[in-house]
Design an enzyme around this catalytic site. Structure first.
Site, PDB file in Angstrom:
ATOM      1  N   GLU A  94       1.206  -8.057   5.680  1.00 27.33           N
ATOM      2  CA  GLU A  94       1.865  -6.699   6.466  1.00 27.33           C
ATOM      3  C   GLU A  94       0.539  -6.146   6.844  1.00 27.33           C
ATOM      4  OE1 GLU A  94       5.840  -6.122   4.593  1.00 27.33           O
ATOM      5  OE2 GLU A  94       4.338  -5.133   3.394  1.00 27.33           O
ATOM      6  N   CYS A 107      -4.465  -0.309   9.285  1.00 28.47           N
ATOM      7  CA  CYS A 107      -4.744  -0.531   7.722  1.00 28.47           C
ATOM      8  C   CYS A 107      -4.177  -2.117   7.772  1.00 28.47           C
ATOM      9  CB  CYS A 107      -3.629   0.093   6.990  1.00 28.47           C
ATOM     10  SG  CYS A 107      -3.554  -0.347   5.204  1.00 28.47           S
ATOM     11  N   CYS A 114      -2.297 -10.319  -3.930  1.00 25.75           N
ATOM     12  CA  CYS A 114      -3.469  -9.807  -4.784  1.00 25.75           C
ATOM     13  C   CYS A 114      -3.376 -10.397  -6.223  1.00 25.75           C
ATOM     14  CB  CYS A 114      -3.389  -8.614  -4.531  1.00 25.75           C
ATOM     15  SG  CYS A 114      -4.806  -7.595  -5.191  1.00 25.75           S
ATOM     16  N   CYS A 118      -3.017  -4.035 -10.595  1.00 26.89           N
ATOM     17  CA  CYS A 118      -2.889  -2.475 -10.553  1.00 26.89           C
ATOM     18  C   CYS A 118      -1.529  -1.980 -10.954  1.00 26.89           C
ATOM     19  CB  CYS A 118      -3.530  -1.816  -9.457  1.00 26.89           C
ATOM     20  SG  CYS A 118      -5.248  -2.399  -9.000  1.00 26.89           S
ATOM     21  N   CYS A 121       0.966  -0.460  -7.928  1.00 28.87           N
ATOM     22  CA  CYS A 121       0.699  -1.288  -6.555  1.00 28.87           C
ATOM     23  C   CYS A 121       1.629  -2.227  -6.508  1.00 28.87           C
ATOM     24  CB  CYS A 121      -0.548  -1.765  -6.146  1.00 28.87           C
ATOM     25  SG  CYS A 121      -0.812  -2.177  -4.624  1.00 28.87           S
ATOM     26  N   CYS A 339       0.370   3.439   1.452  1.00 30.49           N
ATOM     27  CA  CYS A 339      -0.613   2.627   0.536  1.00 30.49           C
ATOM     28  C   CYS A 339      -0.008   2.354  -0.694  1.00 30.49           C
ATOM     29  CB  CYS A 339      -1.547   3.903  -0.090  1.00 30.49           C
ATOM     30  SG  CYS A 339      -3.190   3.900   1.077  1.00 30.49           S
TER      31      CYS A 339
HETATM   32  N1  SAH Z   1      -7.690  -3.589  -3.439  1.00 33.97           N
HETATM   33  C1  SAH Z   1      -8.179  -2.777  -2.479  1.00 33.97           C
HETATM   34  C2  SAH Z   1      -7.346  -2.564  -1.361  1.00 33.97           C
HETATM   35  C3  SAH Z   1      -5.932  -2.379  -1.348  1.00 33.97           C
HETATM   36  S1  SAH Z   1      -5.220  -0.672  -1.971  1.00 33.97           S
HETATM   37  C4  SAH Z   1      -8.397  -1.549  -3.286  1.00 33.97           C
HETATM   38  O1  SAH Z   1      -7.957  -1.345  -4.459  1.00 33.97           O
HETATM   39  O2  SAH Z   1      -9.209  -0.595  -2.772  1.00 33.97           O
HETATM   40  C5  SAH Z   1      -5.486   0.358  -0.974  1.00 33.97           C
HETATM   41  C6  SAH Z   1      -5.456   1.733  -1.513  1.00 33.97           C
HETATM   42  O3  SAH Z   1      -4.125   2.062  -2.010  1.00 33.97           O
HETATM   43  C7  SAH Z   1      -6.052   1.860  -2.952  1.00 33.97           C
HETATM   44  O4  SAH Z   1      -6.885   2.934  -3.156  1.00 33.97           O
HETATM   45  C8  SAH Z   1      -5.037   1.782  -3.937  1.00 33.97           C
HETATM   46  O5  SAH Z   1      -5.588   2.147  -5.237  1.00 33.97           O
HETATM   47  C9  SAH Z   1      -3.960   2.552  -3.292  1.00 33.97           C
HETATM   48  N2  SAH Z   1      -2.661   2.619  -3.947  1.00 33.97           N
HETATM   49  C10 SAH Z   1      -2.201   1.467  -4.512  1.00 33.97           C
HETATM   50  N3  SAH Z   1      -0.822   1.552  -4.885  1.00 33.97           N
HETATM   51  C11 SAH Z   1      -0.566   2.734  -4.504  1.00 33.97           C
HETATM   52  C12 SAH Z   1       0.627   3.714  -4.716  1.00 33.97           C
HETATM   53  N4  SAH Z   1       1.844   2.990  -5.099  1.00 33.97           N
HETATM   54  N5  SAH Z   1       0.500   5.066  -4.021  1.00 33.97           N
HETATM   55  C13 SAH Z   1      -0.583   5.335  -3.621  1.00 33.97           C
HETATM   56  N6  SAH Z   1      -1.783   4.719  -3.371  1.00 33.97           N
HETATM   57  C14 SAH Z   1      -1.798   3.398  -3.972  1.00 33.97           C
END
Ligand code: SAH
Length: 346
Positions: A94, A107, A114, A118, A121, A339
């Site tokens: 996406e 974006c 991945c 996390c 996420c 995000c």
């Molecule tokens: N792997 C990379 C890029 C992808 S995530 C990274 O970790 O930076 C992009 C951003 O979205 C990151 O800052 C991540 O921590 C944030 N993110 C992930 N899940 C989220 C959520 N549920 N709400 C808000 N931000 C989130």
């Protein structure tokens, strides 16, 4: 035995030129094909009308064009667009177009799924299927650039690698895609308008510094206390904050570029004065900006956005300590495009 045809888009311009000279033709045919592939986004050899029929057949016999396709497009009430992009092997990633008054940002994803875990996420649930090729990353940008012109009357202005995947775990391909995005033969965009976001892979941050990359770096920090960070971003046990900080200090010493931290404040996890103090202490070694991101809920209820008082505490403490703070509101929530919400739901 059937010949496995090579993806022609994996060839550099030089390699294309060599292909033609090796086959007794003129090198500049390579330039013509390169232009078709990268400036005109050709999806078949048939459309390359300035080449003879024989040449096109010869290409057809040797190569395939593994193009991507926007399989589904969803538009949010706030103008955000989410694309489900189908890859040549049927997998989907996406990417998102985020319009504001002053800019339109793409974006983009760097991996299918991945490998990091996390806890907050949605992409983490997909596991990592594979890395994206440089052209699969580039295609996402081109598609969004076209949508930006169509729906917002102006080309794309910024790119963030904040879609699916961990860009620094697909470093070479991400770098190649950025070379194409910034090259005059690609989109000619300035690297200053590109931000690569990472969970923080120390070795690769140092490599970026050594490679003297010109794009911006954002680090998803979320906590400056090891124990807390490991509980929400388990790979922190492999790459603890001490190593991350050391790599970032190296990055700063080489690039003199301010570091941006992405940070979500969650109820009961990092909404304390102790957590902010740790963040202030962590940031001290270089000019920093903290981007407080609104939490976008994913299906389970373990995480909850902290209340406004906690956010205010963060803003005031950071500002008092000379750290720039911005608060980022989510966009495209109604279509799961914000995000951390990218998970191929549809
Ligand atoms: N792997 C990379 C890029 C992808 S995530 C990274 O970790 O930076 C992009 C951003 O979205 C990151 O800052 C991540 O921590 C944030 N993110 C992930 N899940 C989220 C959520 N549920 N709400 C808000 N931000 C989130």
């Amino acid at each position: 035995m059937a010949v496995v045809k090579k993806d022609i888009r994996a060839l550099s311009k030089e390699q294309l030129r060599n292909f033609f000279t090796d086959n007794g033709d003129k090198a500049f045919r390579g330039n013509q094909v390169y232009e078709w592939l990268w400036q005109k986004s050709a999806h078949s050899f048939d459309v390359m009308t300035n080449l003879s029929k024989e040449t096109r057949q010869m290409l057809e016999a040797n190569f395939v064009i593994n193009h991507t396709l926007v399989d589904q497009m969803q538009r949010s009430s706030d103008g955000t667009i989410k694309n489900a992009v189908k890859l040549h092997d049927g997998l989907i990633v996406e990417s998102v177009l985020i319009p504001t008054k002053t800019r339109t940002t793409a974006c983009v994803s760097s991996q299918v799924g991945c490998s990091l875990d996390c806890k907050f996420c949605a992409t983490a649930r997909l596991k990592r299927m594979r890395n994206l090729n440089p052209d699969e990353i580039y295609d996402q940008v081109v598609a969004i650039d076209e949508q930006s012109k169509l729906y917002h009357g102006k080309p794309l202005s910024n790119i963030v690698f904040m879609g699916m995947g961990e860009p620094l775990m697909n470093y070479n391909n991400v770098i190649k895609s950025i070379e194409k995005i910034t090259s005059p033969e690609g989109l000619g965009m300035s690297p200053r308008r590109i931000t690569v976001s990472t969970s923080g892979v120390p070795k690769m941050i140092k490599k970026m510094a050594d490679d003297e990359v010109k794009f911006n770096l954002a680090v998803s920090l979320h906590s400056a206390i090891d124990e807390v960070r490991t509980s929400i971003m388990p790979f922190n046990s492999t790459f603890p904050l001490k190593d991350l900080r050391e790599a970032l200090a190296y990055w700063y010493s080489k690039t003199k570029n301010r570091i941006t931290y992405e940070y979500v404040v969650w109820k009961g996890i990092n909404d304390t004065q102790e957590a902010v103090n740790a963040l202030v202490k962590f940031c001290k070694f270089a000019p920093s900006k903290v981007n407080l991101i609104e939490y976008n809920p994913i299906d389970d209820g373990d995480f909850q956005q902290a209340n406004d008082d906690a956010i205010q505490m963060y803003i005031q403490t950071l500002e008092r300590n000379g750290i720039t703070v911005t608060v980022r509101r989510s966009r495209g929530k109604d279509i799961d495009a914000a995000c951390g919400q990218l998970a191929n739901k549809s």
